[in-house]
Design a protein around this motif. Sequence first.
Motif, PDB file in Angstrom:
ATOM      1  N   ILE A  79      38.578  60.827  41.805  1.00  0.00           N
ATOM      2  CA  ILE A  79      38.680  59.370  41.721  1.00  0.00           C
ATOM      3  C   ILE A  79      39.240  58.883  43.054  1.00  0.00           C
ATOM      4  O   ILE A  79      40.401  59.124  43.376  1.00  0.00           O
ATOM      5  CB  ILE A  79      39.589  58.931  40.559  1.00  0.00           C
ATOM      6  N   ARG A  80      38.394  58.239  43.830  1.00  0.00           N
ATOM      7  CA  ARG A  80      38.774  57.843  45.179  1.00  0.00           C
ATOM      8  C   ARG A  80      39.877  56.780  45.162  1.00  0.00           C
ATOM      9  O   ARG A  80      39.963  55.971  44.248  1.00  0.00           O
ATOM     10  CB  ARG A  80      37.566  57.303  45.934  1.00  0.00           C
ATOM     11  N   GLU A  81      40.699  56.778  46.202  1.00  0.00           N
ATOM     12  CA  GLU A  81      41.743  55.769  46.339  1.00  0.00           C
ATOM     13  C   GLU A  81      41.141  54.372  46.360  1.00  0.00           C
ATOM     14  O   GLU A  81      41.706  53.425  45.823  1.00  0.00           O
ATOM     15  CB  GLU A  81      42.537  56.019  47.620  1.00  0.00           C
ATOM     16  N   GLU A  82      39.957  54.257  46.960  1.00  0.00           N
ATOM     17  CA  GLU A  82      39.294  52.955  47.031  1.00  0.00           C
ATOM     18  C   GLU A  82      38.952  52.423  45.644  1.00  0.00           C
ATOM     19  O   GLU A  82      38.909  51.218  45.432  1.00  0.00           O
ATOM     20  CB  GLU A  82      38.011  53.061  47.868  1.00  0.00           C
ATOM     21  N   PHE A  83      38.720  53.328  44.705  1.00  0.00           N
ATOM     22  CA  PHE A  83      38.395  52.893  43.340  1.00  0.00           C
ATOM     23  C   PHE A  83      39.548  52.095  42.748  1.00  0.00           C
ATOM     24  O   PHE A  83      39.352  51.015  42.186  1.00  0.00           O
ATOM     25  CB  PHE A  83      38.091  54.113  42.476  1.00  0.00           C
ATOM     26  N   ILE A  84      40.763  52.612  42.878  1.00  0.00           N
ATOM     27  CA  ILE A  84      41.930  51.904  42.360  1.00  0.00           C
ATOM     28  C   ILE A  84      42.145  50.607  43.118  1.00  0.00           C
ATOM     29  O   ILE A  84      42.454  49.562  42.523  1.00  0.00           O
ATOM     30  CB  ILE A  84      43.188  52.796  42.472  1.00  0.00           C
ATOM     31  N   GLU A  85      41.979  50.632  44.433  1.00  0.00           N
ATOM     32  CA  GLU A  85      42.216  49.445  45.241  1.00  0.00           C
ATOM     33  C   GLU A  85      41.228  48.330  44.918  1.00  0.00           C
ATOM     34  O   GLU A  85      41.562  47.143  45.031  1.00  0.00           O
ATOM     35  CB  GLU A  85      42.131  49.805  46.722  1.00  0.00           C
ATOM     36  N   GLN A  86      40.022  48.700  44.518  1.00  0.00           N
ATOM     37  CA  GLN A  86      39.009  47.692  44.238  1.00  0.00           C
ATOM     38  C   GLN A  86      39.115  47.124  42.823  1.00  0.00           C
ATOM     39  O   GLN A  86      38.523  46.084  42.520  1.00  0.00           O
ATOM     40  CB  GLN A  86      37.614  48.292  44.447  1.00  0.00           C
ATOM     41  N   LEU A  87      39.883  47.787  41.962  1.00  0.00           N
ATOM     42  CA  LEU A  87      40.092  47.242  40.628  1.00  0.00           C
ATOM     43  C   LEU A  87      40.896  45.947  40.705  1.00  0.00           C
ATOM     44  O   LEU A  87      41.744  45.783  41.581  1.00  0.00           O
ATOM     45  CB  LEU A  87      40.834  48.251  39.747  1.00  0.00           C
ATOM     46  N   LYS A  88      40.643  45.047  39.766  1.00  0.00           N
ATOM     47  CA  LYS A  88      41.380  43.777  39.741  1.00  0.00           C
ATOM     48  C   LYS A  88      42.674  43.879  38.957  1.00  0.00           C
ATOM     49  O   LYS A  88      43.428  42.912  38.880  1.00  0.00           O
ATOM     50  CB  LYS A  88      40.489  42.691  39.117  1.00  0.00           C
ATOM     51  N   ILE A  89      42.963  45.037  38.368  1.00  0.00           N
ATOM     52  CA  ILE A  89      44.087  45.135  37.444  1.00  0.00           C
ATOM     53  C   ILE A  89      45.381  45.589  38.107  1.00  0.00           C
ATOM     54  O   ILE A  89      46.463  45.215  37.666  1.00  0.00           O
ATOM     55  CB  ILE A  89      43.740  46.068  36.265  1.00  0.00           C
ATOM     56  N   PHE A  90      45.301  46.414  39.167  1.00  0.00           N
ATOM     57  CA  PHE A  90      46.507  46.825  39.874  1.00  0.00           C
ATOM     58  C   PHE A  90      46.721  45.894  41.064  1.00  0.00           C
ATOM     59  O   PHE A  90      45.888  45.822  41.954  1.00  0.00           O
ATOM     60  CB  PHE A  90      46.384  48.282  40.358  1.00  0.00           C
ATOM     61  N   ARG A  91      47.857  45.212  41.065  1.00  0.00           N
ATOM     62  CA  ARG A  91      48.127  44.196  42.080  1.00  0.00           C
ATOM     63  C   ARG A  91      49.525  44.440  42.641  1.00  0.00           C
ATOM     64  O   ARG A  91      50.518  43.914  42.152  1.00  0.00           O
ATOM     65  CB  ARG A  91      47.997  42.805  41.455  1.00  0.00           C
ATOM     66  N   SER A  92      49.596  45.260  43.694  1.00  0.00           N
ATOM     67  CA  SER A  92      50.879  45.784  44.144  1.00  0.00           C
ATOM     68  C   SER A  92      51.774  44.769  44.833  1.00  0.00           C
ATOM     69  O   SER A  92      52.974  44.968  44.919  1.00  0.00           O
ATOM     70  CB  SER A  92      50.649  46.962  45.094  1.00  0.00           C
ATOM     71  N   CYS A  93      51.241  43.691  45.344  1.00  0.00           N
ATOM     72  CA  CYS A  93      52.077  42.725  46.061  1.00  0.00           C
ATOM     73  C   CYS A  93      51.703  41.307  45.662  1.00  0.00           C
ATOM     74  O   CYS A  93      51.669  40.393  46.471  1.00  0.00           O
ATOM     75  CB  CYS A  93      51.942  42.913  47.562  1.00  0.00           C
ATOM     76  N   GLU A  94      51.381  41.097  44.395  1.00  0.00           N
ATOM     77  CA  GLU A  94      50.967  39.793  43.931  1.00  0.00           C
ATOM     78  C   GLU A  94      51.517  39.571  42.526  1.00  0.00           C
ATOM     79  O   GLU A  94      52.324  40.344  42.027  1.00  0.00           O
ATOM     80  CB  GLU A  94      49.430  39.694  43.933  1.00  0.00           C
ATOM     81  N   GLU A  95      51.068  38.493  41.887  1.00  0.00           N
ATOM     82  CA  GLU A  95      51.443  38.274  40.499  1.00  0.00           C
ATOM     83  C   GLU A  95      50.844  39.392  39.645  1.00  0.00           C
ATOM     84  O   GLU A  95      49.775  39.920  39.938  1.00  0.00           O
ATOM     85  CB  GLU A  95      50.920  36.918  40.022  1.00  0.00           C
ATOM     86  N   ASN A  96      51.568  39.755  38.589  1.00  0.00           N
ATOM     87  CA  ASN A  96      51.127  40.863  37.732  1.00  0.00           C
ATOM     88  C   ASN A  96      51.059  40.426  36.265  1.00  0.00           C
ATOM     89  O   ASN A  96      51.732  41.017  35.409  1.00  0.00           O
ATOM     90  CB  ASN A  96      52.091  42.045  37.865  1.00  0.00           C
ATOM     91  N   PRO A  97      50.292  39.396  35.937  1.00  0.00           N
ATOM     92  CA  PRO A  97      50.223  38.968  34.542  1.00  0.00           C
ATOM     93  C   PRO A  97      49.571  40.024  33.676  1.00  0.00           C
ATOM     94  O   PRO A  97      48.758  40.829  34.156  1.00  0.00           O
ATOM     95  CB  PRO A  97      49.354  37.699  34.606  1.00  0.00           C
ATOM     96  N   LYS A 131      39.395  57.256  33.698  1.00  0.00           N
ATOM     97  CA  LYS A 131      38.500  56.422  34.506  1.00  0.00           C
ATOM     98  C   LYS A 131      37.720  55.457  33.626  1.00  0.00           C
ATOM     99  O   LYS A 131      37.560  54.274  33.960  1.00  0.00           O
ATOM    100  CB  LYS A 131      37.542  57.301  35.324  1.00  0.00           C
ATOM    101  N   LEU A 132      37.245  55.918  32.477  1.00  0.00           N
ATOM    102  CA  LEU A 132      36.550  55.028  31.543  1.00  0.00           C
ATOM    103  C   LEU A 132      37.491  53.934  31.038  1.00  0.00           C
ATOM    104  O   LEU A 132      37.095  52.765  30.897  1.00  0.00           O
ATOM    105  CB  LEU A 132      35.991  55.829  30.371  1.00  0.00           C
ATOM    106  N   PHE A 133      38.733  54.303  30.780  1.00  0.00           N
ATOM    107  CA  PHE A 133      39.730  53.328  30.326  1.00  0.00           C
ATOM    108  C   PHE A 133      39.938  52.251  31.392  1.00  0.00           C
ATOM    109  O   PHE A 133      39.960  51.049  31.090  1.00  0.00           O
ATOM    110  CB  PHE A 133      41.048  54.051  30.030  1.00  0.00           C
ATOM    111  N   LEU A 134      40.084  52.662  32.650  1.00  0.00           N
ATOM    112  CA  LEU A 134      40.302  51.713  33.742  1.00  0.00           C
ATOM    113  C   LEU A 134      39.095  50.803  33.942  1.00  0.00           C
ATOM    114  O   LEU A 134      39.247  49.596  34.162  1.00  0.00           O
ATOM    115  CB  LEU A 134      40.603  52.483  35.034  1.00  0.00           C
ATOM    116  N   ILE A 135      37.909  51.380  33.866  1.00  0.00           N
ATOM    117  CA  ILE A 135      36.695  50.574  34.032  1.00  0.00           C
ATOM    118  C   ILE A 135      36.591  49.538  32.915  1.00  0.00           C
ATOM    119  O   ILE A 135      36.250  48.369  33.158  1.00  0.00           O
ATOM    120  CB  ILE A 135      35.449  51.469  34.059  1.00  0.00           C
ATOM    121  N   ALA A 136      36.890  49.955  31.677  1.00  0.00           N
ATOM    122  CA  ALA A 136      36.825  49.026  30.550  1.00  0.00           C
ATOM    123  C   ALA A 136      37.812  47.884  30.736  1.00  0.00           C
ATOM    124  O   ALA A 136      37.494  46.718  30.473  1.00  0.00           O
ATOM    125  CB  ALA A 136      37.106  49.769  29.247  1.00  0.00           C
ATOM    126  N   CYS A 137      39.024  48.200  31.208  1.00  0.00           N
ATOM    127  CA  CYS A 137      40.020  47.147  31.450  1.00  0.00           C
ATOM    128  C   CYS A 137      39.569  46.222  32.573  1.00  0.00           C
ATOM    129  O   CYS A 137      39.695  44.990  32.471  1.00  0.00           O
ATOM    130  CB  CYS A 137      41.371  47.769  31.812  1.00  0.00           C
TER     131      CYS A 137
END
Length: 290
Positions: free
Chosen positions: A104-122, A160-166
């Motif tokens: 699972i490439r690092e870019e995969f996590i970075e491109q997800l809209k759910i992990f937001r390391s320096c922004e609002e985290n609703p 990975k399926l869980f993250l994609i679904a989210c």
Amino acid sequence: MANRLPNYELQHDQQAVPFSLRTMEAIDQVNQGKPDQPHRHFYYTILWSFTATGTHMIDFVDYEIKPDHLFFVSSGQVHQVRTKPDPTGVVLLFTSEFLQMNGIREEFIEQLKIFRSCEENPPLVISEPQKATLHLYVKQMQQAEQLTDYRYEALGAWLKLFLIACNNVCDLDPVNPQQLQAGQTILRSFKQLVESHVTQCHKVGDYAEKLFITPNHLNDVVRSLLGQTAKEYIQRRLTLEAKRRAAFEAATTKELAHNLGFRNPSHFTKFFRAQTGQSLTEFKTKSWKS
């Protein structure tokens, strides 16, 4: 004196592990119903409340915990979970190394809209059909944890399926795929540079020079992908670093200013008030620290 900020590595039975799936009930039992202290850990966390209610503080912002709310906490973020008695839910914990070992490439996590390391985290709020799908994936991960052979490979596939679904049900800052593809390398490098140099470099031009592009181009890329200017991103990350250090380091205002790259302490205090709407003293006495 400021409280020292605890830093946690991912462990199970005092052994380092790359992945762990825990229930909120078990965590609450270990903690004897007491809320944890604000802390930071260097792995990813997904908290899914089934019936739990309370408050989740992520980088000094409080979010309400309700049933079927999912929270995504990136490595390095400061957070604290405060729930009412007898919470139920699951917590998924995994390291960057776990992602890498499962392709699972690092870019995969970075491109997800759910992990937001320096922004609002609703929190992500899910519907009944979505909940059924995610429950299936969690059940599969619980079963995979019992495997002897190819345990982590199975866990990685279901995660990975869980993250994609989210990600597919997340409506936070939808990004144009063409814009993402064109600017993702620049944005990733910019974020990495900010993480490494934010206490020394405060200007957009400093980062643009390191990336061998113009400040205007850097601003265009960051704005198109994050909905904010490069300057705003740098200032938000610098403010977050100031909050973390002010809350958990026994340093004077002069020392904080120096450590954060401000030559003049008065410039630092003005910056902090402009960004947060409160003085440094007011922030340090906030009740969440108790």
